[in-house]
Design a protein around this motif. Structure first.
Motif, PDB file in Angstrom:
ATOM      1  N   PRO A 119      22.970  18.736  -4.033  1.00 18.27           N
ATOM      2  CA  PRO A 119      23.157  17.724  -3.188  1.00 18.27           C
ATOM      3  C   PRO A 119      23.891  16.489  -3.755  1.00 18.27           C
ATOM      4  CG  PRO A 119      20.750  18.469  -4.152  1.00 18.27           C
ATOM      5  CD  PRO A 119      21.838  19.129  -5.051  1.00 18.27           C
ATOM      6  N   GLU A 120      24.120  15.446  -2.775  1.00 16.70           N
ATOM      7  CA  GLU A 120      24.924  14.205  -2.926  1.00 16.70           C
ATOM      8  C   GLU A 120      24.435  13.668  -4.288  1.00 16.70           C
ATOM      9  OE1 GLU A 120      25.261   9.907  -0.477  1.00 16.70           O
ATOM     10  OE2 GLU A 120      23.634  11.323  -0.157  1.00 16.70           O
ATOM     11  N   LEU A 121      25.623  13.340  -4.863  1.00 15.87           N
ATOM     12  CA  LEU A 121      25.384  12.329  -6.417  1.00 15.87           C
ATOM     13  C   LEU A 121      24.581  13.401  -7.124  1.00 15.87           C
ATOM     14  CD1 LEU A 121      25.373   8.652  -5.308  1.00 15.87           C
ATOM     15  CD2 LEU A 121      27.311  10.108  -6.180  1.00 15.87           C
ATOM     16  N   SER A 122      24.722  14.565  -7.137  1.00 12.11           N
ATOM     17  CA  SER A 122      23.859  15.373  -7.931  1.00 12.11           C
ATOM     18  C   SER A 122      23.682  15.300  -9.468  1.00 12.11           C
ATOM     19  CB  SER A 122      23.520  16.775  -7.654  1.00 12.11           C
ATOM     20  OG  SER A 122      25.096  17.216  -7.777  1.00 12.11           O
ATOM     21  N   LEU A 135      29.953  22.985  -6.370  1.00 15.30           N
ATOM     22  CA  LEU A 135      30.278  21.707  -5.776  1.00 15.30           C
ATOM     23  C   LEU A 135      29.031  20.870  -6.325  1.00 15.30           C
ATOM     24  CD1 LEU A 135      31.160  22.542  -2.069  1.00 15.30           C
ATOM     25  CD2 LEU A 135      32.624  22.288  -4.022  1.00 15.30           C
ATOM     26  N   VAL A 136      29.496  19.531  -6.716  1.00 13.59           N
ATOM     27  CA  VAL A 136      28.537  18.551  -7.134  1.00 13.59           C
ATOM     28  C   VAL A 136      28.924  17.390  -6.815  1.00 13.59           C
ATOM     29  CG1 VAL A 136      28.005  20.013  -9.165  1.00 13.59           C
ATOM     30  CG2 VAL A 136      29.649  18.162  -9.511  1.00 13.59           C
ATOM     31  N   GLY A 137      28.119  16.480  -6.742  1.00 13.20           N
ATOM     32  CA  GLY A 137      28.228  15.074  -5.974  1.00 13.20           C
ATOM     33  C   GLY A 137      28.396  14.169  -7.311  1.00 13.20           C
ATOM     34  N   ILE A 138      29.642  13.301  -7.259  1.00 14.58           N
ATOM     35  CA  ILE A 138      29.972  12.445  -8.396  1.00 14.58           C
ATOM     36  C   ILE A 138      30.094  11.087  -7.479  1.00 14.58           C
ATOM     37  CG2 ILE A 138      30.688  14.193  -9.793  1.00 14.58           C
ATOM     38  CD1 ILE A 138      33.636  13.173  -9.402  1.00 14.58           C
ATOM     39  N   ILE A 177      32.482  14.536  -3.708  1.00 15.75           N
ATOM     40  CA  ILE A 177      32.211  15.901  -4.182  1.00 15.75           C
ATOM     41  C   ILE A 177      33.480  16.598  -4.903  1.00 15.75           C
ATOM     42  CG2 ILE A 177      31.983  18.159  -3.438  1.00 15.75           C
ATOM     43  CD1 ILE A 177      30.994  17.034  -0.729  1.00 15.75           C
ATOM     44  N   ALA A 178      32.848  16.933  -6.316  1.00 16.23           N
ATOM     45  CA  ALA A 178      33.735  17.565  -6.916  1.00 16.23           C
ATOM     46  C   ALA A 178      33.659  19.055  -6.892  1.00 16.23           C
ATOM     47  CB  ALA A 178      33.774  17.116  -8.428  1.00 16.23           C
ATOM     48  N   TRP A 206      32.387  12.394 -17.040  1.00 19.03           N
ATOM     49  CA  TRP A 206      33.398  13.211 -17.259  1.00 19.03           C
ATOM     50  C   TRP A 206      32.843  14.125 -18.328  1.00 19.03           C
ATOM     51  CZ3 TRP A 206      34.391  11.627 -12.908  1.00 19.03           C
ATOM     52  CH2 TRP A 206      34.609  10.254 -12.752  1.00 19.03           C
ATOM     53  N   ASP A 207      32.257  13.793 -19.308  1.00 14.29           N
ATOM     54  CA  ASP A 207      32.117  14.891 -20.189  1.00 14.29           C
ATOM     55  C   ASP A 207      31.071  15.815 -19.525  1.00 14.29           C
ATOM     56  OD1 ASP A 207      33.269  13.190 -22.378  1.00 14.29           O
ATOM     57  OD2 ASP A 207      31.550  12.197 -22.701  1.00 14.29           O
ATOM     58  N   ILE A 208      30.195  15.552 -18.965  1.00 12.03           N
ATOM     59  CA  ILE A 208      29.289  16.403 -18.095  1.00 12.03           C
ATOM     60  C   ILE A 208      29.853  17.181 -17.258  1.00 12.03           C
ATOM     61  CG2 ILE A 208      27.334  16.572 -16.540  1.00 12.03           C
ATOM     62  CD1 ILE A 208      26.372  15.465 -19.368  1.00 12.03           C
ATOM     63  N   LEU A 209      30.773  16.903 -16.545  1.00 10.35           N
ATOM     64  CA  LEU A 209      31.552  17.636 -15.831  1.00 10.35           C
ATOM     65  C   LEU A 209      32.361  19.020 -16.529  1.00 10.35           C
ATOM     66  CD1 LEU A 209      33.159  15.286 -12.944  1.00 10.35           C
ATOM     67  CD2 LEU A 209      31.429  17.104 -12.846  1.00 10.35           C
ATOM     68  N   ASP A 210      32.979  18.364 -17.705  1.00 11.22           N
ATOM     69  CA  ASP A 210      33.505  19.232 -18.658  1.00 11.22           C
ATOM     70  C   ASP A 210      32.618  20.359 -19.335  1.00 11.22           C
ATOM     71  OD1 ASP A 210      36.119  17.982 -18.239  1.00 11.22           O
ATOM     72  OD2 ASP A 210      36.207  16.774 -20.101  1.00 11.22           O
ATOM     73  N   GLU A 211      31.384  19.802 -19.536  1.00  5.58           N
ATOM     74  CA  GLU A 211      30.467  20.771 -20.332  1.00  5.58           C
ATOM     75  C   GLU A 211      30.108  22.100 -19.339  1.00  5.58           C
ATOM     76  OE1 GLU A 211      27.232  18.289 -21.183  1.00  5.58           O
ATOM     77  OE2 GLU A 211      28.259  17.380 -22.926  1.00  5.58           O
ATOM     78  N   ILE A 212      30.000  21.311 -18.199  1.00  4.52           N
ATOM     79  CA  ILE A 212      29.632  22.412 -17.026  1.00  4.52           C
ATOM     80  C   ILE A 212      30.803  23.329 -16.623  1.00  4.52           C
ATOM     81  CG2 ILE A 212      28.847  22.849 -14.507  1.00  4.52           C
ATOM     82  CD1 ILE A 212      27.491  19.959 -14.706  1.00  4.52           C
ATOM     83  N   VAL A 213      32.024  22.874 -16.689  1.00  7.90           N
ATOM     84  CA  VAL A 213      32.995  23.845 -16.506  1.00  7.90           C
ATOM     85  C   VAL A 213      33.122  24.741 -17.604  1.00  7.90           C
ATOM     86  CG1 VAL A 213      35.618  23.980 -16.681  1.00  7.90           C
ATOM     87  CG2 VAL A 213      34.706  22.163 -15.159  1.00  7.90           C
TER      88      VAL A 213
END
Length: 564
Positions: free
Chosen positions: A40-43, A83-86, A102-103, A63-70
């Protein structure tokens, strides 16, 4: 191409916890051979993050969280796109300095691919305080099984562009029109849309219209869960290119569903629910998440034997289980024997524990103490309010000592006209039914005691059959019982009339002069309008109220206290 829809329940600001939910969804999607997972939006942040967005450390943690998910995707689900909301910072010094974006995440990294264009600033929304509006719709290309898919991307309000359906729309571009020339294969709408009466059908009509305009299926993915006063019902869905709904996700529950876009076939969906069940499920979710997300383990409420406290007790039991709900009876000399019996019988039906604290001696002590200053015993409204404040003080003391969350049991009709006592019956950490008019409460309680509610009651862990509210409570004339033989009708118009006038003034924003001339006696409308205005100072001090209507008393109600 196979898509997974993750209808998630975030905790606002808990980036680590929210990312764990997203990673769990990645695992589920990968197991089901999905190529694309949408959230969802801003998930990552949870919606609405409000002034947390002003904290630079909060934003940088993204940014740390996005890198961890990647990293997780690269190691565990390498073929999956997410796709995630940021909240995306702008690259200049102008304010607002964020985009609602959306990233796209995959094994090789992440990038921003779409930004929200229409920023709502009505009712509870205040997005222009934080975000800038984008100027174009996002489109991405994904190649799966030798076919390239063109996916259009929109965020929540970007879908709300049909004046003929909505009756209005906010100023700005038409993101759907912008996509008509892009020849997209699917439209994705990542949303965080709070629950209100009838909103589910409105969302479907808007998505159906977009599908017909774009000649492609529409995926509407909504956040679920209670966040402060807002309740997000989920109820995500997919329509085909003709606007027919082909898939529905559950109401008020986290859920992950995988759908094959190639076949565009219908999937078995949850059965349709009655309006009263939808309302009840939303309120139950609101209480459950407010209690849990605020760190409480149990709740407390005053049981009067009336319909309002009965409904709050039922909702609390459905949300938390009867073992986590406590009721306090506080009879005064003016409490009828029937009310005490009714409160105890309700508690037995629900299986909640109760205590009884008679307040006659406390009332006498207050009278003696105040007589010294007043020169006489407290009388009239002062004496009535003292009773409410004695009860409110006792409830707060017990809640403090036993670490309960105190639930306020006042309704919207009372809050609207000030038929409530500051630091008395308005005490509490959450107003559960503060957005339900008295007539709404009777309607919901009658439904709860009907055969139609038995399955819902069973699903919520409530007694399956027989009366729940009970005929004694349902048929009792409303009364605060603060003076001998007192009835609400002694001070207020009949609720059937009062609630219609209040709804016209509060939610429909009707001109009171027109309302008086066309439908109701002028003197009555003028009286109600004055009561509504004069009670503003009370409402400003009320606990958070679960929002279920188009216009609740809360963050979306911004009437000055000092006004004409």
């Amino acid at each position: 191409m196979r898509l997974s829809l993750a209808q998630l329940n975030p905790l606002i600001g808990d980036l680590s916890g929210n990312s764990k939910k997203i990673i769990a969804a990645c695992k589920d999607a990968y197991k089901n051979n999905a190529n694309l997972l949408i959230t969802p939006e801003l998930s990552i942040l949870g919606y609405p993050p409000r002034d947390l967005l002003f904290n630079p450390l909060f934003l940088e943690h993204q940014w740390d969280i996005l890198d961890e998910i990647v990293t997780y995707i690269a190691e565990k689900t390498p073929q999956l796109t997410l796709l995630v909301g940021i909240a995306e910072p702008a690259q200049d010094l102008q304010v607002p300095n964020l985009f609602n974006s959306i990233a796209l995440l995959k094994s090789s990294g992440w990038e921003v691919i779409a930004r929200k264009q229409l920023l709502p600033t009505y009712d509870v929304f205040d997005e222009k305080r934080y975000f800038r509006a984008a100027q174009k719709s996002g489109v991405i290309l994904l190649t799966e099984n030798e076919r390239t898919w063109r996916l259009g991307l929109t965020i929540c309000e970007d879908l709300w562009v049909e004046e003929g359906i909505q009756g209005h729309r906010i100023e700005g571009p038409d993101p759907i029109a912008d996509l008509t020339s892009k020849k997209i294969d699917l439209l994705l709408n990542l949303s965080a849309s709070p629950f209100t009466h009838g909103k589910g059908l409105l969302r479907q009509r808007l998505a159906s219209k977009a599908a017909k305009r774009l000649n492609c299926p529409v995926i509407y993915l909504n956040q679920v869960g209670g966040n402060d006063e807002l309740i997000f019902d989920g109820s995500s869905f997919i329509t085909d290119q003709k606007g027919k709904k082909t898939l529905s996700l559950p109401l008020c529950k986290e859920s992950i569903v995988t759908w094959d876009a190639t076949s565009n076939s219908s999937i078995s969906s949850p059965s349709l629910k009655e309006d009263q069940e939808i309302l009840l499920q939303a309120l139950v979710l609101g209480v459950k998440d407010y209690v849990g997300k605020c760190g409480f383990k149990s709740v407390l409420l005053g049981l009067s034997g009336g319909i309002d406290s009965a409904l709050v007790a039922i909702i609390a039991c459905a949300a938390l289980g009867a073992e986590k709900v406590s009721g306090i009876l506080m009879p005064s000399p003016w409490s009828s024997e029937g009310s005490i019996i009714d409160a105890n019988n309700l508690a037995k039906r629900l299986g909640i524990k109760t205590s009884t604290i008679p307040i006659a001696s406390l009332m006498e002590n207050y009278d003696i103490t105040l007589k010294t200053t007043l020169g006489k015993l407290p009388q009239g409204l002062t004496a009535e309010n003292l009773q409410a404040r004695i009860r409110g003080t006792l409830l707060m003391a017990i809640a403090n000592e036993q670490k309960h969350l105190l639930l306020s049991t006042g309704n919207k009709s009372e809050l609207a006209v000030g038929y409530c006592t500051l630091y008395g019956d308005m005490n509490g950490g959450l107003a559960v039914i503060g957005d339900l008019y008295k007539t709404n409460i009777f309607d919901l309680c009658h439904w709860l005691d009907s055969n139609n509610a038995y399955q819902c009651r069973s699903d919520l862990g409530l007694p399956k059959t027989g009366d729940l509210v009970g005929s004694a409570i349902l048929n009792k004339p409303p009364s605060a019982e603060l003076s001998p033989n007192q009835l609400d009708s002694d001070s207020l118009p009949d609720y059937e009339v009062l609630d219609k006038i209040l709804k016209a003034l509060i939610e429909d924003r009707s001109n009171y002069k027109t309302l008086a001339s066309k439908e109701y006696p002028s003197a009555l409308v003028t009286k109600v309008k004055k009561l509504l205005k004069n009670a503003e100072f009370k409402r400003r001090q009320a606990p958070p109220t679960l929002k279920v209507s188009e216009q609740a008393f809360g963050s979306g109600w911004r009437i000055p206290i000092a006004s004409t």
